[in-house]
Design an enzyme around this catalytic site. Sequence first.
Site, PDB file in Angstrom:
ATOM      1  CE  LYS A 288      -4.344   1.534   2.020  1.00  0.00           C
ATOM      2  NZ  LYS A 288      -5.454   1.192   2.952  1.00  0.00           N
ATOM      3  CD  GLU A 377     -18.818  -2.458   8.785  1.00  0.00           C
ATOM      4  OE1 GLU A 377     -18.959  -3.503   8.142  1.00  0.00           O
ATOM      5  OE2 GLU A 377     -17.910  -1.623   8.561  1.00  0.00           O
ATOM      6  NE  ARG A 405     -21.999  -4.181   4.139  1.00  0.00           N
ATOM      7  CZ  ARG A 405     -20.993  -4.222   3.272  1.00  0.00           C
ATOM      8  NH1 ARG A 405     -19.800  -4.582   3.682  1.00  0.00           N
ATOM      9  NH2 ARG A 405     -21.180  -3.858   2.026  1.00  0.00           N
TER      10      ARG A 405
HETATM   11  C1  LIG Z   1     -18.550  -1.722   4.999  1.00  0.00           C
HETATM   12  C2  LIG Z   1     -17.353  -0.833   5.086  1.00  0.00           C
HETATM   13  N1  LIG Z   1     -16.721  -0.708   6.266  1.00  0.00           N
HETATM   14  C3  LIG Z   1     -15.636   0.095   6.376  1.00  0.00           C
HETATM   15  C4  LIG Z   1     -15.182   0.810   5.287  1.00  0.00           C
HETATM   16  C5  LIG Z   1     -14.016   1.780   5.436  1.00  0.00           C
HETATM   17  N2  LIG Z   1     -12.861   1.332   4.654  1.00  0.00           N
HETATM   18  C6  LIG Z   1     -12.567   1.857   3.484  1.00  0.00           C
HETATM   19  S1  LIG Z   1     -11.207   1.202   2.803  1.00  0.00           S
HETATM   20  C7  LIG Z   1     -10.987   0.176   4.144  1.00  0.00           C
HETATM   21  C8  LIG Z   1      -9.851  -0.770   4.202  1.00  0.00           C
HETATM   22  C9  LIG Z   1      -9.911  -1.694   3.030  1.00  0.00           C
HETATM   23  O1  LIG Z   1      -8.811  -2.588   3.102  1.00  0.00           O
HETATM   24  P1  LIG Z   1      -8.460  -3.431   1.824  1.00  0.00           P
HETATM   25  O2  LIG Z   1      -9.688  -4.037   1.293  1.00  0.00           O
HETATM   26  O3  LIG Z   1      -7.371  -4.331   2.215  1.00  0.00           O
HETATM   27  O4  LIG Z   1      -7.971  -2.345   0.749  1.00  0.00           O
HETATM   28  P2  LIG Z   1      -6.596  -1.544   0.721  1.00  0.00           P
HETATM   29  O5  LIG Z   1      -6.935  -0.169   1.268  1.00  0.00           O
HETATM   30  O6  LIG Z   1      -5.612  -2.273   1.557  1.00  0.00           O
HETATM   31  O7  LIG Z   1      -6.214  -1.503  -0.715  1.00  0.00           O
HETATM   32  C10 LIG Z   1     -11.993   0.379   5.063  1.00  0.00           C
HETATM   33  C11 LIG Z   1     -12.092  -0.325   6.369  1.00  0.00           C
HETATM   34  C12 LIG Z   1     -15.881   0.656   4.077  1.00  0.00           C
HETATM   35  N3  LIG Z   1     -15.511   1.355   2.965  1.00  0.00           N
HETATM   36  N4  LIG Z   1     -16.948  -0.168   3.997  1.00  0.00           N
END
Ligand SMILES: Cc1ncc(C[n+]2csc(CCOP(=O)(O)OP(=O)(O)O)c2C)c(N)n1
Length: 634
Positions: A288, A377, A405
Amino acid sequence: MDESVGSILKSINSPADLRQLPTEQLTALCDELRQFIIDEVSSNPGHLGASLGVVELTVALHYVYNTPYDQLIWDVGHQAYGHKILTGRRDQFHTNRKYEGISGFPKPSESEYDAFGVGHASTSISAALGMALATSIKKEDDRKVVAVIGDGSMTGGMAFEGLNNAASSNSDVLIILNDNNMAIDPNVGGVSNYLLNISKSKPYNKLKNEVWEALGKLNGFGPKARRLVQKTEGALKSYLLKESNLFESLGIRYFGPIDGHDVEYLSKVLRDLRNIKGPKLLHIITKKGKGFKVAELNQTVYHAPGKFDKNTGEIIGCECDLNKPPKFQNVFGNTIVELAEQNPKIVGVTPAMPTGSSLNIMMEKMPDRAFDVGIAEPHAVTFSAGMAIQGLVPYCNIYSTFMQRAYDQIIHDVAIQKLNVIFCLDRGGLVGADGATHHGVFDLAYMRNIPNMIVSAPMDEIELRNLMFTAQQDNMGPFSIRYPRGCGCKVEWRQPFEQIPIGKGRQISEGKDLAILTIGTTGIHATRAVKSLANKEITAAHYDMRFVKPLDEELLHEIFQKFDRVITVEDGVIQGGFGSAVLEFMATHGCKSKLVRLGVPDRFIEHGTPEELQRDCGFDQKGIYQAALEILQG
Ligand SMILES: Cc1ncc(C[n+]2csc(CCOP(=O)(O)OP(=O)(O)O)c2C)c(N)n1
Ligand SMILES: CC(=O)[C@@H](O)[C@H](O)COP(=O)(O)O
Ligand SMILES: [Mg+2]
């Protein structure tokens, strides 16, 4: 468009142009695309780290797949800046997340290349499977569907619902697991540890490439050879991984892990996979923030860093100015620690938002009483219910929009049992640049209609602390406290706690011409509107109602006896929200006053600054002022 745009990138106005490039130019294109993203996001804040991490994947996908006929679904979609730039939006990218500009997430109404609308995590596999099965039903020959899902999003239950169904389907869906071992904060849980084990498993990786190369060659032969490939591969993986591969065990062919930053190798693998039948998963390892040192070294901050120096990475405009009001999230984070120091029953829960919610403050000071449960969630709510039924007092902190959710869990696992779970809904109201998928505008409506639920919204930071303090009482039952993104208005917010009487509002200012009833931080707008009205010799009484449920009926009786013109204001949907609750009260008690309800109208609100969006919805200071003038003329 910035003149510093690389010559190759400048030549690409669609993936068709990209597919004309010789493979040898792909690495150079990735470098130019990466620099463009850094330059753009440095001055126009957005999600940086995730997009930098998938530059090579994005180029390889559009190089190999016949987009937009072949369809790409980006889970969450915060990593899709490269996708947007390569699909004809390079020259508009400076409007990303801005009012009437392009969205920060893929949006079908914005581009045919945006195959599915996203913003909330863990939806991509389900959507991709549905789309893949639709293509086969519609007999759309050789049309492929690819889901790109991060390791964090893979911790969401919905991802496993999709995997489970995909495994038993004969769809040709390709799932690309983009594994950077990060969510916003470091990824957590068994899935994360499992993926780490695979990517670090030496025996498996040592043999894998050679064997795969050999077996892959057989793939080109008839079905018998393919079955041999699959059997041998599966057995090999299970043996070398010393445990069955999670995905293979489900019935999804697993490939990888491979280097997600080698664009030429990625393209080769994707080309091989494109023609393999059935559900399959490609596991890629990425970093990342790749290619921008500061972003690689501080991945949580550079997930969405705000403005920064594009050369040094230094963040511009630190928000931690002690002479300014604090962020509401920090009031939450510090207050829960204060309360937990006094009450050993208090615990904190967050679904993968430790930094965003500031629960990380408690996680640091009380690591055995504050839990990051992953992007989960529904689980976070029922996990909290489990702790509550054992006598603990969980503060379950979930962004208002993400709480949507877990609606059934709130009802089924908390409210019916009248458990003491305190829901701290951060990002309540219009959040701004994240737009329609992230505005927390439904919670006053969706919480209000749940029996046993107390629904509150503080006007300022002191009120937030007092509601958090009040909510912890025994036998209180489920308690919802919602507050907005960003800062409040009280610099001196650390005041001694005061018990707030449940269901009681308070009068902020006297007046005789009309009454303005606010909930939450719209009270700050009303306070300013009252001052503007006074300049026109109009005196408006302002009441901060504090609770949507139970409503302060005693106060409402007094208000409706005194005023025949009343305005309600909320940073939430008008339909079913606070204003609707007041309207129901009026109907029940035969109140004859004229009521105007200000809030979010019955449509989705796009992205922009909160101020622009509140203005458009008509509940900012000017909107309240205008409504007051109009109701007095009516
Ligand atoms: C249902 C939900 N919960 C929380 C979030 C907040 N959120 C956005 S990106 C993220 C992390 C995502 O991690 P990953 O899928 O590994 O993607 P990366 O950022 O590492 O590329 C979170 C928790 C969200 N977008 N949707
Ligand atoms: C993409 C995503 O869902 C999160 O990064 C979200 O944008 C965080 O919102 P805040 O910036 O309000 O914490
Ligand atoms: Mg990740």
